[in-house]
Design an enzyme around this catalytic site. Structure first.
Site, PDB file in Angstrom:
ATOM      1  N   GLY A 258       0.804  -1.220   0.000  1.00 44.75           N
ATOM      2  CA  GLY A 258       0.000   0.000   0.000  1.00 44.75           C
ATOM      3  C   GLY A 258       0.835   1.267   0.000  1.00 44.75           C
TER       4      GLY A 258
ATOM      5  N   GLN B 154      -7.903  -0.690   3.056  1.00 46.74           N
ATOM      6  CA  GLN B 154      -8.724  -1.322   4.090  1.00 46.74           C
ATOM      7  C   GLN B 154     -10.032  -1.883   3.542  1.00 46.74           C
ATOM      8  OE1 GLN B 154      -7.877  -1.987   7.158  1.00 46.74           O
ATOM      9  NE2 GLN B 154      -5.972  -0.810   7.282  1.00 46.74           N
TER      10      GLN B 154
ATOM     11  N   THR C  45      12.861  -7.033  -9.916  1.00 48.00           N
ATOM     12  CA  THR C  45      12.489  -8.432 -10.141  1.00 48.00           C
ATOM     13  C   THR C  45      11.282  -8.781  -9.285  1.00 48.00           C
ATOM     14  OG1 THR C  45      14.806  -8.915 -10.548  1.00 48.00           O
ATOM     15  CG2 THR C  45      13.373 -10.804 -10.079  1.00 48.00           C
TER      16      THR C  45
ATOM     17  N   CYS D  16       3.076   6.234  18.419  1.00 44.89           N
ATOM     18  CA  CYS D  16       3.979   6.453  19.538  1.00 44.89           C
ATOM     19  C   CYS D  16       5.336   6.874  18.986  1.00 44.89           C
ATOM     20  CB  CYS D  16       4.111   5.171  20.342  1.00 44.89           C
ATOM     21  SG  CYS D  16       4.941   5.425  21.898  1.00 44.89           S
TER      22      CYS D  16
HETATM   23  C1  LIG Z   1      -5.314   3.056   4.545  1.00 46.77           C
HETATM   24  C2  LIG Z   1      -3.927   2.510   4.430  1.00 46.77           C
HETATM   25  N1  LIG Z   1      -3.148   2.888   3.410  1.00 46.77           N
HETATM   26  C3  LIG Z   1      -1.898   2.418   3.265  1.00 46.77           C
HETATM   27  C4  LIG Z   1      -1.364   1.518   4.149  1.00 46.77           C
HETATM   28  C5  LIG Z   1       0.026   1.005   3.936  1.00 46.77           C
HETATM   29  O1  LIG Z   1      -0.043  -0.282   3.385  1.00 46.77           O
HETATM   30  P1  LIG Z   1       1.226  -1.270   3.423  1.00 46.77           P
HETATM   31  O2  LIG Z   1       1.368  -1.689   4.842  1.00 46.77           O
HETATM   32  O3  LIG Z   1       0.837  -2.397   2.524  1.00 46.77           O
HETATM   33  O4  LIG Z   1       2.397  -0.507   2.930  1.00 46.77           O
HETATM   34  C6  LIG Z   1      -2.135   1.093   5.246  1.00 46.77           C
HETATM   35  C7  LIG Z   1      -1.581   0.163   6.234  1.00 46.77           C
HETATM   36  O5  LIG Z   1      -2.001   0.101   7.351  1.00 46.77           O
HETATM   37  C8  LIG Z   1      -3.458   1.592   5.376  1.00 46.77           C
HETATM   38  O6  LIG Z   1      -4.240   1.225   6.388  1.00 46.77           O
END
Ligand SMILES: Cc1ncc(COP(=O)(O)O)c(C=O)c1O
Length: 418
Positions: A83, A194, A252, A342
């Site tokens: 993500g 999500q 890769t 944190c």
């Molecule tokens: C809404 C959202 N975007 C992006 C991410 C990042 O994804 P990744 O952990 O696959 O890099 C998260 C991870 O918690 C997320 O909740």
């Protein structure tokens, strides 16, 4: 023989995992789908020989499966490491490819840091001018407000589909429609990390141009994600080198992770109704019972489940630090999380809760429980049993009186008074 879908062994039997929004235990069928690419078919998919061709074929098949799951064509899927990388590629890639058209970027105050920090960095580098939209008290973005800030030089609007902390769902279809109506050249990106598994996203129904999603939030492995890219969207690669992913992302490929991603997303489609019913049921129970059992606790995010991500239960507890509750819950066998980051030893209140208007002090008492396939009614019962005495004990240690909530807390709390 194929392994039947089953949750991976999340935890020892005496522990309860309520942090599925952080990551999900890989399904055993996913692990089985990955194994051949770690043991026998480990070759580089870009090589010419017959063994390599088999891994190339596996990636092609995975791409078709992932594309089908979101209503896209295979050539519209760019595999990434997850993500964060997809979000970063979307923001940096569109801004870099659009310099002649402008540099206005619109996003919201409650995005994941993968989006917010990319936007900030682009602004620091002089590559973007950023408008950050506010949200309502449920954490949702108003589509009319998005449309109102779109200009002729707006190159990208990035608004998340489902918020990872409070589960607020945005009406992305309406946002995309309004943005495109106002400026057909503006690219619309949504972070569906999500929501992708829970809700079954469809790129055409959402009407977006770019969409981020990732495997490890849908019982797949870490290390594989995707960016959906509508044909014609301006996008410059951010990792350069090889010609993989149609030159949009060099490197890769991790064939095993990609094969696992495809198995996970296919399983999510097959199991959607059952997962949804299960998670909604447990979610409803907690949303109703937590405020009943704990005075001065308030559910954060939408109360109406149609506007809320399945499985997400978030709340604030007055007069207690969320982190202290989490440590006590951990000792009691429950793994959960809070909305706070944190950093350097001090707990910063969650940017999401602050943007929703929750007083910063109250936001420090935030908790997030995210339910998944492996959870049971007994897990929920156990949480409802162990949490009230933990809160009571921690409040008793507080140096300030904790029997009455200050007036500014009241709109956020249920179960008042103590
Ligand atoms: C809404 C959202 N975007 C992006 C991410 C990042 O994804 P990744 O952990 O696959 O890099 C998260 C991870 O918690 C997320 O909740």
């Amino acid at each position: 023989m194929t392994t039947e879908s089953a949750p991976g062994r999340a935890m020892p039997a005496d522990r309860i995992y309520l942090d599925h929004a952080a990551t999900t235990p890989p399904d055993l069928a996913v692990v089985e789908a990955m194994l051949p690419y770690l043991t026998e078919r480990w070759h580089n998919p870009s090589s010419i020989y017959v063994e390599a061709q088999a891994t190339r074929h596996a990636i092609d098949e995975a791409r078709a499966t992932v594309a089908r799951a979101v209503g896209a064509g295979p050539e519209e899927i760019v595999f990434t490491s997850g993500g964060s990388e997809s979000d970063s590629l979307a923001l940096r890639g569109v801004l870099a490819a659009s310099t002649r058209r402008g540099k206005h970027l619109v996003t919201s105050a409650v995005e994941h840091h993968a989006v917010l920090d990319s936007a900030e960095q682009l602004e620091r580098e002089g590559l973007a001018e950023v408008t950050v939209l506010p949200v309502d008290r449920e954490g949702r973005v108003d589509p009319v407000a998005v449309e109102a800030v779109v200009r002729d030089d707006t190159v990208l609007v990035s608004v998340m589909h489902a918020n990872n902390e409070v589960g607020a769902l945005n009406d992305i279809a309406e946002i995309a429609r309004r943005v495109h109506e106002r400026n057909p050249h503006t690219v619309v990106h949504t972070d569906a990390v999500q929501s992708a598994a829970h809700l079954g996203v469809n790129v055409d129904r959402l009407g977006i141009d770019l969409m981020t999603f990732t495997a490890h939030k849908m019982y797949g492995p870490r290390g594989a994600g995707a960016l959906y890219v509508r044909p014609g969207t301006p996008l410059s690669p951010q990792i350069l080198g090889g010609t993989q992913e149609r030159r949009l992302r060099a490197g890769t490929e991790d064939t095993a992770a990609i094969a696992g991603f495809a198995r996970a997303i296919a399983l999510a489609s097959e199991r959607r109704e059952a997962d949804l019913t299960h998670e909604r049921h447990l979610q409803q129970r907690l949303i109703e019972d937590l405020p009943r059992r704990i005075p001065m606790l308030g559910i954060t995010g939408p109360r109406d489940l149609d506007r809320r991500l399945p499985g997400n239960v978030s709340c604030v507890v007055a007069y207690v630090e969320g982190e202290s509750i989490l440590l006590a819950l951990d000792l009691a066998g429950v793994a959960a999380s809070s909305g706070s980051a944190c950093t350097t030893g001090s707990v910063e209140p969650s940017h999401v809760l602050v943007a929703m208007g929750v007083p910063a002090e109250l936001a420090r008492g935030s908790l997030r429980f995210t339910l998944g396939r492996g959870n049971t009614e007994a897990d929920v019962e156990r949480l409802l049993e162990v949490l009230p005495p933990i809160v009571q004990r921690l409040r008793a240690l507080s140096p300030v009186p904790t029997t009455e909530a200050p007036p500014e807390y009241l709109p956020w709390l249920e179960g008042v008074p103590a």
